[in-house]
Design a protein around this motif. Structure first.
Motif, PDB file in Angstrom:
ATOM      1  N   SER A  30      48.594  55.332  39.159  1.00 42.07           N
ATOM      2  CA  SER A  30      47.735  55.009  38.031  1.00 42.07           C
ATOM      3  C   SER A  30      46.663  54.043  38.535  1.00 42.07           C
ATOM      4  N   THR A  31      45.470  54.564  38.779  1.00 39.46           N
ATOM      5  CA  THR A  31      44.450  53.730  39.424  1.00 39.46           C
ATOM      6  C   THR A  31      44.042  52.543  38.546  1.00 39.46           C
ATOM      7  N   GLY A  32      43.933  52.762  37.230  1.00 37.44           N
ATOM      8  CA  GLY A  32      43.554  51.657  36.341  1.00 37.44           C
ATOM      9  C   GLY A  32      44.535  50.506  36.473  1.00 37.44           C
ATOM     10  N   LEU A  34      46.670  49.896  38.968  1.00 33.60           N
ATOM     11  CA  LEU A  34      46.637  49.315  40.323  1.00 33.60           C
ATOM     12  C   LEU A  34      45.407  48.419  40.492  1.00 33.60           C
ATOM     13  N   LEU A  35      44.292  48.821  39.878  1.00 40.33           N
ATOM     14  CA  LEU A  35      43.084  47.978  39.962  1.00 40.33           C
ATOM     15  C   LEU A  35      43.276  46.688  39.165  1.00 40.33           C
ATOM     16  N   ARG A  36      43.923  46.801  38.001  1.00 38.68           N
ATOM     17  CA  ARG A  36      44.167  45.592  37.201  1.00 38.68           C
ATOM     18  C   ARG A  36      45.134  44.662  37.937  1.00 38.68           C
ATOM     19  N   ASP A  37      46.095  45.235  38.677  1.00 40.06           N
ATOM     20  CA  ASP A  37      47.012  44.399  39.479  1.00 40.06           C
ATOM     21  C   ASP A  37      46.218  43.630  40.536  1.00 40.06           C
ATOM     22  N   GLU A  51      34.615  42.499  37.350  1.00 40.43           N
ATOM     23  CA  GLU A  51      33.248  42.645  36.816  1.00 40.43           C
ATOM     24  C   GLU A  51      32.965  44.098  36.428  1.00 40.43           C
ATOM     25  N   LEU A  52      33.354  45.022  37.311  1.00 35.12           N
ATOM     26  CA  LEU A  52      33.098  46.438  37.038  1.00 35.12           C
ATOM     27  C   LEU A  52      33.915  46.932  35.850  1.00 35.12           C
ATOM     28  N   LEU A  53      35.180  46.530  35.812  1.00 37.66           N
ATOM     29  CA  LEU A  53      36.055  46.961  34.720  1.00 37.66           C
ATOM     30  C   LEU A  53      35.519  46.482  33.373  1.00 37.66           C
ATOM     31  N   THR A  54      35.102  45.218  33.327  1.00 35.10           N
ATOM     32  CA  THR A  54      34.617  44.655  32.069  1.00 35.10           C
ATOM     33  C   THR A  54      33.341  45.351  31.613  1.00 35.10           C
ATOM     34  N   GLY A  56      32.751  48.388  32.057  1.00 41.09           N
ATOM     35  CA  GLY A  56      33.070  49.795  31.772  1.00 41.09           C
ATOM     36  C   GLY A  56      32.597  50.738  32.867  1.00 41.09           C
ATOM     37  N   LYS A  57      32.264  50.163  34.045  1.00 38.67           N
ATOM     38  CA  LYS A  57      31.761  51.010  35.141  1.00 38.67           C
ATOM     39  C   LYS A  57      32.901  51.460  36.042  1.00 38.67           C
ATOM     40  N   LEU A  58      32.654  52.498  36.819  1.00 34.41           N
ATOM     41  CA  LEU A  58      33.672  52.943  37.777  1.00 34.41           C
ATOM     42  C   LEU A  58      33.667  52.032  38.997  1.00 34.41           C
ATOM     43  N   VAL A  59      34.830  51.816  39.557  1.00 35.06           N
ATOM     44  CA  VAL A  59      34.953  51.073  40.802  1.00 35.06           C
ATOM     45  C   VAL A  59      34.588  52.043  41.934  1.00 35.06           C
ATOM     46  N   THR A  63      36.850  51.638  47.436  1.00 33.86           N
ATOM     47  CA  THR A  63      37.748  50.563  46.982  1.00 33.86           C
ATOM     48  C   THR A  63      38.991  51.167  46.326  1.00 33.86           C
ATOM     49  N   VAL A  64      38.777  52.178  45.483  1.00 32.54           N
ATOM     50  CA  VAL A  64      39.913  52.803  44.793  1.00 32.54           C
ATOM     51  C   VAL A  64      40.868  53.396  45.837  1.00 32.54           C
ATOM     52  N   ILE A  65      40.302  54.102  46.806  1.00 33.36           N
ATOM     53  CA  ILE A  65      41.139  54.733  47.836  1.00 33.36           C
ATOM     54  C   ILE A  65      41.921  53.656  48.600  1.00 33.36           C
ATOM     55  N   ASP A  82      47.243  59.338  37.281  1.00 39.19           N
ATOM     56  CA  ASP A  82      46.692  58.940  35.987  1.00 39.19           C
ATOM     57  C   ASP A  82      45.407  58.153  36.264  1.00 39.19           C
ATOM     58  N   GLY A  83      44.267  58.730  35.910  1.00 35.69           N
ATOM     59  CA  GLY A  83      42.993  58.023  36.105  1.00 35.69           C
ATOM     60  C   GLY A  83      42.332  58.313  37.441  1.00 35.69           C
ATOM     61  N   PHE A  84      42.864  59.240  38.171  1.00 33.62           N
ATOM     62  CA  PHE A  84      42.301  59.623  39.466  1.00 33.62           C
ATOM     63  C   PHE A  84      42.552  61.113  39.678  1.00 33.62           C
ATOM     64  N   GLU A  89      33.353  63.230  43.785  1.00 32.51           N
ATOM     65  CA  GLU A  89      33.552  62.608  45.104  1.00 32.51           C
ATOM     66  C   GLU A  89      35.054  62.342  45.339  1.00 32.51           C
ATOM     67  N   GLN A  90      35.703  61.802  44.318  1.00 38.95           N
ATOM     68  CA  GLN A  90      37.136  61.485  44.449  1.00 38.95           C
ATOM     69  C   GLN A  90      37.965  62.767  44.525  1.00 38.95           C
ATOM     70  N   ALA A  91      37.565  63.786  43.750  1.00 37.21           N
ATOM     71  CA  ALA A  91      38.309  65.052  43.771  1.00 37.21           C
ATOM     72  C   ALA A  91      38.226  65.691  45.154  1.00 37.21           C
ATOM     73  N   VAL A 149      44.595  42.311  24.217  1.00 37.47           N
ATOM     74  CA  VAL A 149      43.567  43.351  24.165  1.00 37.47           C
ATOM     75  C   VAL A 149      42.933  43.402  25.555  1.00 37.47           C
ATOM     76  N   ARG A 150      42.823  44.574  26.140  1.00 39.52           N
ATOM     77  CA  ARG A 150      42.211  44.688  27.469  1.00 39.52           C
ATOM     78  C   ARG A 150      40.757  44.249  27.425  1.00 39.52           C
ATOM     79  N   SER A 151      40.298  43.554  28.486  1.00 44.15           N
ATOM     80  CA  SER A 151      38.940  43.001  28.448  1.00 44.15           C
ATOM     81  C   SER A 151      37.877  44.095  28.350  1.00 44.15           C
ATOM     82  N   ASP A 152      38.232  45.330  28.747  1.00 45.26           N
ATOM     83  CA  ASP A 152      37.238  46.407  28.654  1.00 45.26           C
ATOM     84  C   ASP A 152      37.336  47.189  27.342  1.00 45.26           C
ATOM     85  N   ASP A 153      38.275  46.810  26.473  1.00 47.69           N
ATOM     86  CA  ASP A 153      38.398  47.504  25.188  1.00 47.69           C
ATOM     87  C   ASP A 153      37.502  46.870  24.122  1.00 47.69           C
TER      88      ASP A 153
HETATM   89  P1  AMP Z   1      42.039  53.179  32.954  1.00 47.14           P
HETATM   90  O1  AMP Z   1      43.204  52.250  32.932  1.00 47.14           O
HETATM   91  O2  AMP Z   1      42.357  54.490  33.577  1.00 47.14           O
HETATM   92  O3  AMP Z   1      41.370  53.300  31.611  1.00 47.14           O
HETATM   93  O4  AMP Z   1      40.952  52.515  33.923  1.00 47.14           O
HETATM   94  C1  AMP Z   1      40.371  51.260  33.616  1.00 47.14           C
HETATM   95  C2  AMP Z   1      39.133  51.039  34.471  1.00 47.14           C
HETATM   96  O5  AMP Z   1      39.521  51.012  35.862  1.00 47.14           O
HETATM   97  C3  AMP Z   1      38.073  52.117  34.394  1.00 47.14           C
HETATM   98  O6  AMP Z   1      37.208  51.953  33.291  1.00 47.14           O
HETATM   99  C4  AMP Z   1      37.340  51.923  35.725  1.00 47.14           C
HETATM  100  O7  AMP Z   1      36.521  50.777  35.668  1.00 47.14           O
HETATM  101  C5  AMP Z   1      38.500  51.604  36.656  1.00 47.14           C
HETATM  102  N1  AMP Z   1      39.059  52.814  37.280  1.00 47.14           N
HETATM  103  C6  AMP Z   1      40.284  53.375  37.045  1.00 47.14           C
HETATM  104  N2  AMP Z   1      40.474  54.458  37.792  1.00 47.14           N
HETATM  105  C7  AMP Z   1      39.336  54.609  38.524  1.00 47.14           C
HETATM  106  C8  AMP Z   1      38.893  55.563  39.479  1.00 47.14           C
HETATM  107  N3  AMP Z   1      39.659  56.604  39.838  1.00 47.14           N
HETATM  108  N4  AMP Z   1      37.654  55.383  40.016  1.00 47.14           N
HETATM  109  C9  AMP Z   1      36.873  54.363  39.678  1.00 47.14           C
HETATM  110  N5  AMP Z   1      37.216  53.437  38.780  1.00 47.14           N
HETATM  111  C10 AMP Z   1      38.431  53.543  38.193  1.00 47.14           C
END
Ligand code: AMP
Length: 209
Positions: A30-32, A34-37, A51-54, A56-59, A63-65, A82-84, A89-91, A149-153
């Motif tokens: 679950s990339t979201g 793992l990124l939050r961790d 910064e990117l998460l808040t 609403g941008k993609l990382v 970095t994700v990889i 989940d989320g990847f 590009e990622q696919a 509440v998640r900071s990006d919600d």
């Molecule tokens: P999610 O928990 O899946 O809603 O992801 C929360 C946030 O994490 C997203 O809005 C992106 O900023 C980042 N994120 C999660 N998965 C990816 C991904 N595969 N590529 C880039 N950013 C991601």
């Protein structure tokens, strides 16, 4: 067996993962989460991701990889993403590593998704997700941590994420269809247990798992 979970934000991917875990044994990537961790570690990388998460941008894909590389290189058996991937590009990167067997597409209209996201509560410790309407305490029922509440919600962040989903993530369904993956379309407004049952039936019937 490799499964990808796709659906607009708020379509219930996290809730479905929790349901599937009761019936199916799999490695979850679950990339979201793992990124939050990574954000919690408060490192320079974590601050950058925050910064990117808040916003609403993609990382960035690199970095994700990096964040998922250990799990990606050691996973076997059933793997659920989940989320990847989130974009082409990622696919393409994932295609070089493994073949996707199933794509679960959780279909939900934006109005309902927005309403769900604005009342979503998440546990930053274990990832548990619920809705303010369904819980009367602020403590996580799974681990006892505070729900928040998640900071990006927030509306701006949510609209940005919807926009990216439409433009970059949704087209992946057609991509995987043409690559021969089985697309499982489900109505995400149904009860999670019902959705889970439908998905397991398809996987069992078609993969003889
Ligand atoms: P999610 O928990 O899946 O809603 O992801 C929360 C946030 O994490 C997203 O809005 C992106 O900023 C980042 N994120 C999660 N998965 C990816 C991904 N595969 N590529 C880039 N950013 C991601």
């Amino acid at each position: 067996m490799n499964i990808i979970l796709l659906g607009i934000q708020g379509s219930g991917k996290g809730t479905l993962v929790a349901q599937l875990q009761k019936h199916l044994s799999f490695t979850l990537i679950s990339t979201g989460q793992l990124l939050r961790d990574e954000v919690k570690k408060n490192t320079d990388l974590g601050k950058h991701i925050h910064e990117l998460l808040t916003a609403g941008k993609l990382v960035e894909t690199e970095t994700v990889i990096n964040v998922i590389s250990h799990k990606l290189n050691t996973c076997s058996g059933v793997v659920l993403f989940d989320g990847f991937p989130r974009n082409n590009e990622q696919a393409e990167k994932l295609n070089k590593i493994l073949k996707v067997d199933f794509v679960i597409h959780l279909k939900l209209d934006k109005e309902t998704a927005l309403e769900r996201l604005l009342s979503r509560l998440t546990c930053s410790n274990c990832g548990f997700v619920t809705n303010k309407k369904h819980i009367s305490t602020t403590k996580c029922p799974k681990c006892g941590h505070e729900l928040s509440v998640r900071s990006d919600d927030v509306v701006d962040g949510i609209n940005k994420r919807f926009e990216i989903y439409d433009k970059e993530t949704y087209p992946l369904i057609e991509k995987y269809n043409s690559l021969g993956a089985r697309i499982i379309e489900v109505d995400a407004s149904k009860q999670p247990s019902e959705i889970c049952k439908e998905i397991l039936k398809v996987i069992k019937d078609e993969y003889h798992y």
